[in-house]
Design a protein around this motif. Structure first.
Motif, PDB file in Angstrom:
ATOM      1  N   VAL A 124      60.876 -10.828  -9.228  1.00 47.50           N
ATOM      2  CA  VAL A 124      60.008 -11.387  -7.996  1.00 47.50           C
ATOM      3  C   VAL A 124      60.562 -12.608  -7.493  1.00 47.50           C
ATOM      4  O   VAL A 124      60.720 -13.502  -8.298  1.00 47.50           O
ATOM      5  CB  VAL A 124      58.543 -11.731  -8.412  1.00 47.50           C
ATOM      6  N   TRP A 125      61.174 -12.522  -6.209  1.00 45.07           N
ATOM      7  CA  TRP A 125      61.996 -13.593  -5.715  1.00 45.07           C
ATOM      8  C   TRP A 125      61.218 -14.956  -5.385  1.00 45.07           C
ATOM      9  O   TRP A 125      60.217 -14.776  -4.696  1.00 45.07           O
ATOM     10  CB  TRP A 125      62.674 -13.397  -4.396  1.00 45.07           C
ATOM     11  N   VAL A 126      61.726 -15.838  -5.879  1.00 42.41           N
ATOM     12  CA  VAL A 126      61.038 -17.319  -5.642  1.00 42.41           C
ATOM     13  C   VAL A 126      62.064 -18.164  -4.722  1.00 42.41           C
ATOM     14  O   VAL A 126      63.255 -18.224  -4.832  1.00 42.41           O
ATOM     15  CB  VAL A 126      60.927 -18.101  -7.036  1.00 42.41           C
ATOM     16  N   ASP A 127      61.359 -18.531  -3.513  1.00 44.77           N
ATOM     17  CA  ASP A 127      61.802 -19.081  -2.426  1.00 44.77           C
ATOM     18  C   ASP A 127      62.198 -20.632  -2.830  1.00 44.77           C
ATOM     19  O   ASP A 127      61.430 -21.567  -2.243  1.00 44.77           O
ATOM     20  CB  ASP A 127      61.274 -18.810  -1.196  1.00 44.77           C
ATOM     21  N   PHE A 128      62.906 -20.861  -3.781  1.00 43.33           N
ATOM     22  CA  PHE A 128      62.864 -22.267  -4.315  1.00 43.33           C
ATOM     23  C   PHE A 128      63.299 -23.480  -3.286  1.00 43.33           C
ATOM     24  O   PHE A 128      62.752 -24.355  -3.535  1.00 43.33           O
ATOM     25  CB  PHE A 128      63.681 -22.265  -5.644  1.00 43.33           C
ATOM     26  N   PHE A 129      64.326 -22.853  -2.610  1.00 49.16           N
ATOM     27  CA  PHE A 129      64.820 -23.976  -1.824  1.00 49.16           C
ATOM     28  C   PHE A 129      64.356 -24.168  -0.718  1.00 49.16           C
ATOM     29  O   PHE A 129      64.526 -25.196   0.188  1.00 49.16           O
ATOM     30  CB  PHE A 129      66.446 -23.501  -1.276  1.00 49.16           C
ATOM     31  N   ASN A 130      63.309 -23.460  -0.338  1.00 47.52           N
ATOM     32  CA  ASN A 130      62.209 -24.003   0.716  1.00 47.52           C
ATOM     33  C   ASN A 130      60.894 -24.518   0.215  1.00 47.52           C
ATOM     34  O   ASN A 130      60.010 -24.430   0.836  1.00 47.52           O
ATOM     35  CB  ASN A 130      62.145 -22.616   1.701  1.00 47.52           C
ATOM     36  N   GLY A 131      60.994 -24.683  -1.177  1.00 48.91           N
ATOM     37  CA  GLY A 131      59.707 -25.380  -1.631  1.00 48.91           C
ATOM     38  C   GLY A 131      58.873 -24.432  -2.286  1.00 48.91           C
ATOM     39  O   GLY A 131      57.722 -25.502  -2.637  1.00 48.91           O
ATOM     40  N   GLN A 132      58.829 -23.187  -2.585  1.00 47.08           N
ATOM     41  CA  GLN A 132      57.908 -22.673  -3.031  1.00 47.08           C
ATOM     42  C   GLN A 132      57.297 -23.006  -4.395  1.00 47.08           C
ATOM     43  O   GLN A 132      56.040 -22.994  -4.645  1.00 47.08           O
ATOM     44  CB  GLN A 132      58.265 -21.104  -3.076  1.00 47.08           C
ATOM     45  N   THR A 133      58.022 -23.609  -5.160  1.00 43.72           N
ATOM     46  CA  THR A 133      57.427 -23.885  -6.516  1.00 43.72           C
ATOM     47  C   THR A 133      56.904 -25.305  -6.500  1.00 43.72           C
ATOM     48  O   THR A 133      56.103 -25.435  -7.362  1.00 43.72           O
ATOM     49  CB  THR A 133      58.814 -24.036  -7.454  1.00 43.72           C
ATOM     50  N   ARG A 134      56.939 -25.799  -5.383  1.00 41.40           N
ATOM     51  CA  ARG A 134      56.231 -27.280  -5.374  1.00 41.40           C
ATOM     52  C   ARG A 134      54.854 -26.982  -4.471  1.00 41.40           C
ATOM     53  O   ARG A 134      54.321 -28.253  -4.354  1.00 41.40           O
ATOM     54  CB  ARG A 134      57.336 -28.224  -4.428  1.00 41.40           C
ATOM     55  N   GLY A 135      54.521 -25.922  -3.922  1.00 42.03           N
ATOM     56  CA  GLY A 135      53.472 -25.558  -3.276  1.00 42.03           C
ATOM     57  C   GLY A 135      52.179 -25.468  -4.110  1.00 42.03           C
ATOM     58  O   GLY A 135      52.272 -24.897  -5.264  1.00 42.03           O
ATOM     59  N   GLU A 136      50.999 -25.782  -3.667  1.00 37.45           N
ATOM     60  CA  GLU A 136      49.739 -25.818  -4.458  1.00 37.45           C
ATOM     61  C   GLU A 136      49.837 -24.159  -4.719  1.00 37.45           C
ATOM     62  O   GLU A 136      49.035 -23.938  -5.860  1.00 37.45           O
ATOM     63  CB  GLU A 136      48.736 -26.082  -3.641  1.00 37.45           C
ATOM     64  N   ALA A 137      50.033 -23.291  -3.801  1.00 37.14           N
ATOM     65  CA  ALA A 137      49.903 -21.780  -4.250  1.00 37.14           C
ATOM     66  C   ALA A 137      50.603 -21.315  -5.376  1.00 37.14           C
ATOM     67  O   ALA A 137      49.842 -20.511  -6.405  1.00 37.14           O
ATOM     68  CB  ALA A 137      50.296 -20.690  -3.122  1.00 37.14           C
ATOM     69  N   PHE A 138      51.594 -21.650  -5.699  1.00 44.11           N
ATOM     70  CA  PHE A 138      52.716 -21.330  -6.667  1.00 44.11           C
ATOM     71  C   PHE A 138      52.079 -21.962  -8.000  1.00 44.11           C
ATOM     72  O   PHE A 138      51.988 -21.413  -8.921  1.00 44.11           O
ATOM     73  CB  PHE A 138      54.163 -21.589  -6.487  1.00 44.11           C
ATOM     74  N   ARG A 139      51.924 -23.427  -7.858  1.00 46.31           N
ATOM     75  CA  ARG A 139      51.364 -24.198  -8.990  1.00 46.31           C
ATOM     76  C   ARG A 139      49.976 -23.690  -9.446  1.00 46.31           C
ATOM     77  O   ARG A 139      49.707 -23.729 -10.630  1.00 46.31           O
ATOM     78  CB  ARG A 139      51.628 -25.697  -8.615  1.00 46.31           C
ATOM     79  N   GLY A 140      49.316 -23.394  -8.382  1.00 47.95           N
ATOM     80  CA  GLY A 140      47.811 -22.938  -8.932  1.00 47.95           C
ATOM     81  C   GLY A 140      47.709 -21.324  -9.492  1.00 47.95           C
ATOM     82  O   GLY A 140      47.013 -21.048 -10.137  1.00 47.95           O
ATOM     83  N   ASP A 141      48.514 -20.486  -8.979  1.00 46.74           N
ATOM     84  CA  ASP A 141      48.594 -19.153  -9.183  1.00 46.74           C
ATOM     85  C   ASP A 141      49.600 -18.530 -10.122  1.00 46.74           C
ATOM     86  O   ASP A 141      49.566 -17.611 -10.845  1.00 46.74           O
ATOM     87  CB  ASP A 141      48.591 -18.304  -7.799  1.00 46.74           C
ATOM     88  N   VAL A 142      50.712 -19.353 -10.232  1.00 50.00           N
ATOM     89  CA  VAL A 142      51.914 -18.765 -10.982  1.00 50.00           C
ATOM     90  C   VAL A 142      52.324 -19.648 -12.186  1.00 50.00           C
ATOM     91  O   VAL A 142      52.246 -19.259 -13.378  1.00 50.00           O
ATOM     92  CB  VAL A 142      53.031 -18.500 -10.119  1.00 50.00           C
ATOM     93  N   ASN A 143      52.457 -21.012 -11.785  1.00 51.76           N
ATOM     94  CA  ASN A 143      52.861 -21.929 -12.989  1.00 51.76           C
ATOM     95  C   ASN A 143      52.614 -23.226 -12.634  1.00 51.76           C
ATOM     96  O   ASN A 143      53.315 -23.860 -11.433  1.00 51.76           O
ATOM     97  CB  ASN A 143      54.473 -21.514 -13.213  1.00 51.76           C
ATOM     98  N   GLU A 144      51.911 -23.865 -13.130  1.00 48.52           N
ATOM     99  CA  GLU A 144      51.213 -25.166 -12.891  1.00 48.52           C
ATOM    100  C   GLU A 144      52.295 -26.229 -13.026  1.00 48.52           C
ATOM    101  O   GLU A 144      52.238 -27.396 -12.576  1.00 48.52           O
ATOM    102  CB  GLU A 144      50.271 -25.714 -13.944  1.00 48.52           C
TER     103      GLU A 144
END
Length: 208
Positions: A32-52
Motif C-alpha cells: 500500500v503505497w505511502v506518499d512519504f515525500f509529499n508529507g502523508q505520514t505527517r498528516g493527521e489522517a495517517f497518524r489517526g488512522d494508520v500509525n500514530e
C-alpha cells in the motif's frame, strides 16, 4: 484482498525489511503505497488512522496493525515459522542484532543516505559525522561476519533481514562498501541469492 497489506514506499529500507520478509516467506501480500515525500505520514489522517508515530512500514494482518520493522519481522517469524530463532539463546541473539541495527547500523547509514544521496546536501559537518558513525557500525558487522555466512551462523534469520534493509540501495553515501567492508559485501550477495529475493524497487513499486 491479500492476506497481508504493507504500507510502504520503495525508498524506505525499513519498509523493505518487512517487504522482503513477506516475499521470502511466500506470503500473500500487497504493498500500500505511502506518499512519504509529499508529507502523508505527517498528516493527521495517517497518524489517526494508520500509525500514530507517523512512520512506515505498517503491516495489517487479521485485524491487527503492527508498526516498527523489528516488531513486524518478529511477528512474521512467529506466524510463518521462518527465519526465526530455534531456542531462547538464538532469540536473544536476534534481538541483540535488531536493536543494534535500529540504533546504529541502519540509523546512521539511512540518515546519511537520505541527506547525502537523496537530498543532495553535499558535504556538511552532519554528513561527515554520520559517515564516521556508519563506518564504525559497518566495521563491527564486517568483523562479526568473518568466517560466518550469516549473523547467527549458517542460516539467515530476521536479524539478517533487518540489517539488510539499506544494503541494496545505490545512492551515493561516500562509503565504498565493496572496498571497505568485504565481509558485508559477501553477506549481502548471499542474501540476494536467497530464493524469492527481490530488489526494494521491485517489491514496492510506485502506484501506476
Amino acid at each position: 484482498m491479500a492476506e497481508y497489506r504493507l504500507h510502504c514506499f520503495k525508498e524506505s529500507g525499513n519498509a523493505y525489511k518487512a517487504a522482503l520478509m513477506l516475499e521470502l516467506c511466500g506470503c500473500d501480500w500487497q504493498p500500500v503505497w505511502v506518499d512519504f515525500f509529499n508529507g502523508q505520514t505527517r498528516g493527521e489522517a495517517f497518524r489517526g488512522d494508520v500509525n500514530e508515530m507517523g512512520e512506515a512500514p505498517v503491516l495489517e494482518h487479521q485485524g491487527q496493525r503492527l508498526t516498527q520493522s523489528g516488531v513486524i519481522l518478529d511477528y512474521l517469524a512467529g506466524v510463518t515459522g521462518k527465519f526465526g530463532p530455534r531456542n531462547d539463546a538464538e532469540r536473544r541473539e536476534i534481538l541483540r542484532w535488531i536493536l543494534f541495527d535500529n540504533h546504529k547500523f541502519t540509523s546512521y547509514y539511512a540518515t546519511l543516505r537520505f541527506l547525502f544521496g537523496l537530498q543532495k546536501t553535499g558535504e556538511t559537518p552532519v554528513t561527515e559525522f554520520l559517515r564516521t558513525r556508519a563506518r564504525g557500525a559497518y566495521g563491527i558487522v564486517d568483523k562479526h561476519l568473518a568466517g560466518r555466512k550469516f549473523l547467527l551462523g549458517d542460516r539467515p534469520t530476521i536479524a539478517d533481514l533487518s540489517l539488510a534493509g539499506y544494503v541494496f540501495y545505490t545512492e551515493p553515501t561516500g562509503i565504498d562498501r565493496a572496498k571497505e567492508f568485504p565481509n558485508v559485501e559477501a553477506w549481502a550477495a548471499r542474501i540476494a541469492a536467497l530464493p524469492r529475493w527481490k530488489h526494494p524497487h521491485e517489491l514496492m513499486p510506485d502506484p501506476a
